[in-house]
Scaffold this motif. Structure first.
Motif, PDB file in Angstrom:
ATOM      1  N   ARG A  12     -36.335  54.498  13.313  1.00 25.75           N
ATOM      2  CA  ARG A  12     -35.446  55.608  12.991  1.00 25.75           C
ATOM      3  C   ARG A  12     -34.346  55.094  12.061  1.00 25.75           C
ATOM      4  N   PRO A  13     -34.638  54.851  10.802  1.00 27.28           N
ATOM      5  CA  PRO A  13     -33.643  54.266   9.907  1.00 27.28           C
ATOM      6  C   PRO A  13     -32.408  55.133   9.741  1.00 27.28           C
ATOM      7  N   ALA A  14     -32.544  56.435   9.804  1.00 22.05           N
ATOM      8  CA  ALA A  14     -31.377  57.309   9.617  1.00 22.05           C
ATOM      9  C   ALA A  14     -30.390  57.188  10.766  1.00 22.05           C
ATOM     10  N   ASP A  15     -30.869  56.736  11.929  1.00 19.02           N
ATOM     11  CA  ASP A  15     -30.007  56.637  13.114  1.00 19.02           C
ATOM     12  C   ASP A  15     -29.300  55.291  13.210  1.00 19.02           C
ATOM     13  N   ARG A  16     -29.615  54.378  12.313  1.00 11.48           N
ATOM     14  CA  ARG A  16     -29.108  53.025  12.440  1.00 11.48           C
ATOM     15  C   ARG A  16     -27.580  52.950  12.573  1.00 11.48           C
ATOM     16  N   PRO A  17     -26.796  53.541  11.669  1.00  8.62           N
ATOM     17  CA  PRO A  17     -25.333  53.419  11.796  1.00  8.62           C
ATOM     18  C   PRO A  17     -24.805  53.982  13.110  1.00  8.62           C
ATOM     19  N   ALA A  18     -25.303  55.133  13.537  1.00  3.35           N
ATOM     20  CA  ALA A  18     -24.821  55.745  14.776  1.00  3.35           C
ATOM     21  C   ALA A  18     -25.130  54.853  15.978  1.00  3.35           C
ATOM     22  N   GLU A  19     -26.329  54.264  15.997  1.00  2.00           N
ATOM     23  CA  GLU A  19     -26.699  53.395  17.112  1.00  2.00           C
ATOM     24  C   GLU A  19     -25.852  52.124  17.129  1.00  2.00           C
ATOM     25  N   ILE A  20     -25.549  51.592  15.961  1.00  2.00           N
ATOM     26  CA  ILE A  20     -24.703  50.400  15.881  1.00  2.00           C
ATOM     27  C   ILE A  20     -23.303  50.716  16.382  1.00  2.00           C
ATOM     28  N   LEU A  21     -22.729  51.853  15.967  1.00  2.00           N
ATOM     29  CA  LEU A  21     -21.371  52.197  16.376  1.00  2.00           C
ATOM     30  C   LEU A  21     -21.294  52.478  17.872  1.00  2.00           C
ATOM     31  N   ALA A  22     -22.299  53.133  18.425  1.00  2.00           N
ATOM     32  CA  ALA A  22     -22.310  53.385  19.868  1.00  2.00           C
ATOM     33  C   ALA A  22     -22.373  52.071  20.644  1.00  2.00           C
ATOM     34  N   ALA A  23     -23.204  51.162  20.182  1.00  2.00           N
ATOM     35  CA  ALA A  23     -23.309  49.859  20.850  1.00  2.00           C
ATOM     36  C   ALA A  23     -22.015  49.071  20.694  1.00  2.00           C
ATOM     37  N   ALA A  24     -21.409  49.125  19.517  1.00  2.21           N
ATOM     38  CA  ALA A  24     -20.174  48.379  19.271  1.00  2.21           C
ATOM     39  C   ALA A  24     -19.037  48.900  20.134  1.00  2.21           C
ATOM     40  N   LEU A  25     -18.954  50.209  20.331  1.00  2.00           N
ATOM     41  CA  LEU A  25     -17.914  50.775  21.192  1.00  2.00           C
ATOM     42  C   LEU A  25     -18.041  50.217  22.604  1.00  2.00           C
ATOM     43  N   GLU A  26     -19.248  50.146  23.113  1.00  3.55           N
ATOM     44  CA  GLU A  26     -19.461  49.596  24.453  1.00  3.55           C
ATOM     45  C   GLU A  26     -19.067  48.126  24.518  1.00  3.55           C
ATOM     46  N   VAL A  27     -19.478  47.360  23.533  1.00  4.28           N
ATOM     47  CA  VAL A  27     -19.209  45.916  23.556  1.00  4.28           C
ATOM     48  C   VAL A  27     -17.711  45.641  23.412  1.00  4.28           C
ATOM     49  N   PHE A  28     -17.043  46.339  22.506  1.00  2.00           N
ATOM     50  CA  PHE A  28     -15.600  46.140  22.341  1.00  2.00           C
ATOM     51  C   PHE A  28     -14.858  46.504  23.625  1.00  2.00           C
ATOM     52  N   ALA A  29     -15.243  47.633  24.240  1.00  2.00           N
ATOM     53  CA  ALA A  29     -14.568  48.069  25.460  1.00  2.00           C
ATOM     54  C   ALA A  29     -14.792  47.083  26.606  1.00  2.00           C
ATOM     55  N   GLU A  30     -15.978  46.498  26.681  1.00  2.00           N
ATOM     56  CA  GLU A  30     -16.301  45.578  27.778  1.00  2.00           C
ATOM     57  C   GLU A  30     -15.777  44.157  27.541  1.00  2.00           C
ATOM     58  N   ARG A  31     -15.896  43.666  26.320  1.00  2.00           N
ATOM     59  CA  ARG A  31     -15.628  42.255  26.035  1.00  2.00           C
ATOM     60  C   ARG A  31     -14.258  42.014  25.411  1.00  2.00           C
ATOM     61  N   GLY A  32     -13.667  43.047  24.813  1.00  2.00           N
ATOM     62  CA  GLY A  32     -12.509  42.800  23.975  1.00  2.00           C
ATOM     63  C   GLY A  32     -12.950  42.414  22.576  1.00  2.00           C
ATOM     64  N   PHE A  33     -11.987  42.351  21.658  1.00  2.00           N
ATOM     65  CA  PHE A  33     -12.344  42.066  20.270  1.00  2.00           C
ATOM     66  C   PHE A  33     -12.731  40.598  20.085  1.00  2.00           C
ATOM     67  N   HIS A  34     -11.924  39.684  20.608  1.00  2.00           N
ATOM     68  CA  HIS A  34     -12.176  38.261  20.382  1.00  2.00           C
ATOM     69  C   HIS A  34     -13.529  37.840  20.954  1.00  2.00           C
ATOM     70  N   SER A  35     -13.855  38.323  22.150  1.00  2.00           N
ATOM     71  CA  SER A  35     -15.079  37.885  22.817  1.00  2.00           C
ATOM     72  C   SER A  35     -16.309  38.691  22.419  1.00  2.00           C
ATOM     73  N   ALA A  36     -16.116  39.785  21.720  1.00  2.00           N
ATOM     74  CA  ALA A  36     -17.263  40.584  21.275  1.00  2.00           C
ATOM     75  C   ALA A  36     -18.075  39.784  20.258  1.00  2.00           C
ATOM     76  N   ARG A  37     -19.375  39.829  20.381  1.00  2.00           N
ATOM     77  CA  ARG A  37     -20.255  39.116  19.468  1.00  2.00           C
ATOM     78  C   ARG A  37     -21.146  40.119  18.733  1.00  2.00           C
ATOM     79  N   LEU A  38     -21.234  39.931  17.431  1.00  2.00           N
ATOM     80  CA  LEU A  38     -22.059  40.849  16.647  1.00  2.00           C
ATOM     81  C   LEU A  38     -23.524  40.753  17.056  1.00  2.00           C
ATOM     82  N   GLU A  39     -23.933  39.589  17.554  1.00  2.00           N
ATOM     83  CA  GLU A  39     -25.310  39.458  18.030  1.00  2.00           C
ATOM     84  C   GLU A  39     -25.578  40.407  19.190  1.00  2.00           C
ATOM     85  N   GLU A  40     -24.597  40.545  20.098  1.00  2.00           N
ATOM     86  CA  GLU A  40     -24.783  41.447  21.231  1.00  2.00           C
ATOM     87  C   GLU A  40     -24.787  42.893  20.777  1.00  2.00           C
ATOM     88  N   VAL A  41     -23.923  43.227  19.820  1.00  2.00           N
ATOM     89  CA  VAL A  41     -23.920  44.590  19.276  1.00  2.00           C
ATOM     90  C   VAL A  41     -25.285  44.911  18.676  1.00  2.00           C
TER      91      VAL A  41
END
Length: 208
Positions: A12-41
């Motif tokens: 689903r290439p058209a969904d890529r940005p939305a899926e990345i942002l949804a995942a990033a919101l979860e990771v930032f909220a759980e890990r904080g900015f410093h501990s968030a890893r782009l690999e996990e996102v």
């Protein structure tokens, strides 16, 4: 049919940005900015790290996009509702009720607020992004409503910006409380009841 295990972003290439942002919101909220890893996102979004970098060059770029995607639309909805031809008291009650409902329904948002407060000293770009994207537009919206209400004689004389800070303060405190003190056993706050009681008090004091 695509082979099993093919990456989500290829399906689903058209969904890529939305899926990345949804995942990033979860990771930032759980890990904080410093501990968030782009690999996990990338893993949570079902994309490769290389695909993530096609959209966001740095973690700060990703954080800015998350704020714009998760927070700004709520401000825009509040703006649309309170911009209608309604009395000042009613407009403010609509806006604060919507904010209180959002605080209750989405713990990820309060998690990001905690992130900004906790990490902005070491990562001032976070505070700059939050101030530019959320704080100034929100305070500007409220200040504008107050200034117009003053012209109509609905609000007494005073600095509209300081009035706006007084209205919004308890909502900010409630987010800090939920993320900092409730996890260690503090009594939970009824955010909707807080908003209603605060408005009964502050709006009475703002009337001519």
């Amino acid at each position: 049919m695509l082979p099993a295990g093919e990456p989500k972003f290829r399906r689903r290439p058209a969904d890529r940005p939305a899926e990345i942002l949804a995942a990033a919101l979860e990771v930032f909220a759980e890990r904080g900015f410093h501990s968030a890893r782009l690999e996990e996102v990338a893993q949570r979004a079902g994309v490769s790290k290389g695909a993530l970098y096609l959209y966001f060059e740095t973690k700060a770029d990703l954080f800015r996009a998350v704020v714009a995607d998760a927070i700004v639309p709520n401000l825009e909805r509040v703006h649309a509702m309170v911009s209608a031809d309604v009395h000042f008291d009613q407009a403010v009650r609509i806006g604060l009720r919507m904010l209180a409902a959002k605080i209750i329904s989405d713990r990820r948002i309060t998690g990001v607020v905690k992130l900004v407060i906790a990490e902005s000293r070491n990562h001032p770009e976070l505070a700059a992004i939050w101030h530019e994207t959320v704080v100034e537009p929100g305070i500007g919206l409220m200040s504008g409503l107050i200034a117009e209400a003053q012209k109509r004689g609905e609000v007494r004389a005073g600095d509209p910006r300081l009035f706006a800070f007084g209205i919004m303060g308890p909502m900010v405190l409630s987010m800090v409380w939920r993320e900092t003190f409730e996890p260690v056993g503090a009594q939970p706050i009824d955010v909707v009841a807080l908003a209603e009681q605060h408005l009964d008090t502050v709006l009475t004091g703002m009337r001519p």
